[in-house]
Motif scaffolding. Sequence first.
Motif, PDB file in Angstrom:
ATOM      1  N   GLU A 146       0.832  -1.202   0.000  1.00 25.17           N
ATOM      2  CA  GLU A 146       0.000   0.000   0.000  1.00 25.17           C
ATOM      3  C   GLU A 146       0.868   1.253   0.000  1.00 25.17           C
ATOM      4  O   GLU A 146       0.615   2.205  -0.756  1.00 25.17           O
ATOM      5  CB  GLU A 146      -0.920  -0.021   1.213  1.00 25.17           C
ATOM      6  CG  GLU A 146      -1.971  -1.132   1.160  1.00 25.17           C
ATOM      7  CD  GLU A 146      -2.704  -1.306   2.484  1.00 25.17           C
ATOM      8  OE1 GLU A 146      -2.355  -0.580   3.447  1.00 25.17           O
ATOM      9  OE2 GLU A 146      -3.607  -2.149   2.554  1.00 25.17           O
ATOM     10  N   LEU A 148      -8.940   4.087   0.253  1.00 28.90           N
ATOM     11  CA  LEU A 148      -8.439   3.301  -0.877  1.00 28.90           C
ATOM     12  C   LEU A 148      -8.790   1.826  -0.684  1.00 28.90           C
ATOM     13  O   LEU A 148      -8.985   1.369   0.448  1.00 28.90           O
ATOM     14  CB  LEU A 148      -6.920   3.456  -0.992  1.00 28.90           C
ATOM     15  CG  LEU A 148      -6.427   4.843  -1.401  1.00 28.90           C
ATOM     16  CD1 LEU A 148      -4.911   4.903  -1.323  1.00 28.90           C
ATOM     17  CD2 LEU A 148      -6.901   5.198  -2.810  1.00 28.90           C
ATOM     18  N   GLN A 173       1.144   3.854  -3.387  1.00 26.87           N
ATOM     19  CA  GLN A 173       0.746   5.255  -3.312  1.00 26.87           C
ATOM     20  C   GLN A 173       1.897   6.181  -3.688  1.00 26.87           C
ATOM     21  O   GLN A 173       1.715   7.156  -4.431  1.00 26.87           O
ATOM     22  CB  GLN A 173       0.247   5.566  -1.902  1.00 26.87           C
ATOM     23  CG  GLN A 173      -1.047   4.848  -1.544  1.00 26.87           C
ATOM     24  CD  GLN A 173      -1.450   5.070  -0.102  1.00 26.87           C
ATOM     25  OE1 GLN A 173      -1.296   6.169   0.419  1.00 26.87           O
ATOM     26  NE2 GLN A 173      -1.961   4.034   0.546  1.00 26.87           N
ATOM     27  N   ARG A 199       2.024   8.590  -7.338  1.00 29.28           N
ATOM     28  CA  ARG A 199       2.275  10.033  -7.386  1.00 29.28           C
ATOM     29  C   ARG A 199       3.338  10.357  -8.428  1.00 29.28           C
ATOM     30  O   ARG A 199       3.220  11.333  -9.175  1.00 29.28           O
ATOM     31  CB  ARG A 199       2.704  10.551  -6.011  1.00 29.28           C
ATOM     32  CG  ARG A 199       1.626  10.491  -4.950  1.00 29.28           C
ATOM     33  CD  ARG A 199       1.963  11.377  -3.752  1.00 29.28           C
ATOM     34  NE  ARG A 199       3.167  10.949  -3.052  1.00 29.28           N
ATOM     35  CZ  ARG A 199       3.187  10.073  -2.056  1.00 29.28           C
ATOM     36  NH1 ARG A 199       2.058   9.506  -1.660  1.00 29.28           N
ATOM     37  NH2 ARG A 199       4.309   9.760  -1.454  1.00 29.28           N
ATOM     38  N   ILE A 235      -3.790   9.795  -2.053  1.00 23.90           N
ATOM     39  CA  ILE A 235      -2.383   9.376  -2.189  1.00 23.90           C
ATOM     40  C   ILE A 235      -1.440  10.552  -1.974  1.00 23.90           C
ATOM     41  O   ILE A 235      -0.235  10.415  -2.175  1.00 23.90           O
ATOM     42  CB  ILE A 235      -2.091   8.726  -3.557  1.00 23.90           C
ATOM     43  CG1 ILE A 235      -2.331   9.723  -4.702  1.00 23.90           C
ATOM     44  CG2 ILE A 235      -2.891   7.451  -3.733  1.00 23.90           C
ATOM     45  CD1 ILE A 235      -1.781   9.231  -6.028  1.00 23.90           C
ATOM     46  N   THR A 286      -5.936   0.464  -6.792  1.00 21.62           N
ATOM     47  CA  THR A 286      -5.606   1.821  -6.368  1.00 21.62           C
ATOM     48  C   THR A 286      -5.578   2.763  -7.567  1.00 21.62           C
ATOM     49  O   THR A 286      -6.071   3.897  -7.498  1.00 21.62           O
ATOM     50  CB  THR A 286      -4.265   1.853  -5.621  1.00 21.62           C
ATOM     51  OG1 THR A 286      -4.304   0.942  -4.523  1.00 21.62           O
ATOM     52  CG2 THR A 286      -3.964   3.246  -5.097  1.00 21.62           C
TER      53      THR A 286
END
Length: 501
Positions: free
Chosen positions: A150, A334, A154, A158, A500, A450
């Motif tokens: 996770e 999420l 994230q 980005r 995120i 995600t």
Amino acid sequence: MPLATYIFLSFLPVFIFVIRWAWTGLHNSWRLPPGPKGWPILGNVFDMPTEKEWLHWRRYKELYGPVSSLAVLGQHIIVLNSWDACHELLERRSAHYSGRPEFPFAGRLIGWDQQLILAAYGDRFRAMRRLLHAYIGTRASVSTLTPIMERKVQFHLRRMLERPEALSNYIWQLTGSILLEISHGYETQVDSPDPIVSAIEAAAKEFYIATKPGSWIIDILPSYIRIPEWLPGLQFPIYAKKFRQTLQDATNLPHDYVELEMALQKARPSFTKSFLDANSDPDIGKYTAEAIYAGGADTIAAQIDVFFLAMTLFPDVQQRVQSEIDQVVGNGRLPTYKDKDSLPFFAAVYKEVLRWHPIGPMGIPHSCDEDDEYNGLFIPKGSLILTNIWGLAHDAENYKDPADFNPSRFLPAAGTEPEPDPRTYAFGFGRRRCPGLELAEAIIFHVMTTTLAIFDVEKPTSPSGDTITPTPEFLSGTISRPKSFSCRLVPRTSEALSLIQ
């Protein structure tokens, strides 16, 4: 070396192949599987594919049936193009089909025969498999590792948003960073080249070069391995020395890092740390840990590439799975691994990504350790067994309109059964089936869900504003990923993007 000895070594392979070719003729009465007629001694050297092997071998089903054969310099090759044949030989008779063919160049000279992927089937192989199963082989064990996934997903999403043109590189870095933290507790560098990542990536690329059929003289003439390296004109010893050092770096550098961190009492939790804490055989542990990264980084990244290509090309599918995620997860958090069983359409999309283009289209060859027979066809001991996984996934006997991307084929419908689950063959067969299946699926789950919770994956546009539709083309090789393509990641809402950030 005396001239007579040199001449003897030069002609010895020819004598060996003449004998093997003659011996093959004695087995004609056993009825080998059908295949193309070969040349004396050379056999079917000129029938071997140079690219997109899965399409080449698919034609053999049309020409010769689901099981076909050929021989190259006395080496029998059996090509399996049907699910029934793969299941019967590699699953039900796995005790005799779990070996790997010998790769003198990649195995003995470079050292890949010490790694899980080419290790001989035996006690050492089974020990490594048991270790992997205990740490990453069950859903329960993998669930303890999901916080790593996770956090990494994230962070790298980005970065993808900032530079979508570098999507494929970021996917590679994402999978590598997850696996190296799991295997060695190592935090990869992202703003500059990472020495450990570079070594492992180089070793993976060199593996595909080293195992490419027909590329190395000693794979064709194994007795050449005894010829002195200093003889002029020989290239394979030079490459073997370079590739061997790369593989040793990829194996030793992360292991040495963990030992140093443990000595300083700074080591983070990892497979390697838990193994060393147990005072187990460090050699077995070192090679098993390397398999977590080397066996997964490239394959998982390639499968995620296929996912992004599919979402770019099929926005209607994307919208349907996004709707399901919104209904189950909502817009305040999420998706997590606990949501997996509540997302049936997502599960169907995942299966279709596996089927639409299997990233290991021909798998890794198996070998047969004793004479065998299948439906009246003779399979000689030592045969190299090729499985056309792509062919299974695109067989009209298995799937309706196999060229179409249609996740609904895996959902129950009135009066029809779901089509065959590609998970039964996409990760290999029998005792050689991927031991990191659960881990791979968990990583892919986090990336896919995600991404779709936060972004729309859209086709790129030209400077003039025209929409560009990528062409679904795929590279040849042991791992077949999409050719370079572009897409855009567009935040669905500012609230989703904040999850995120």
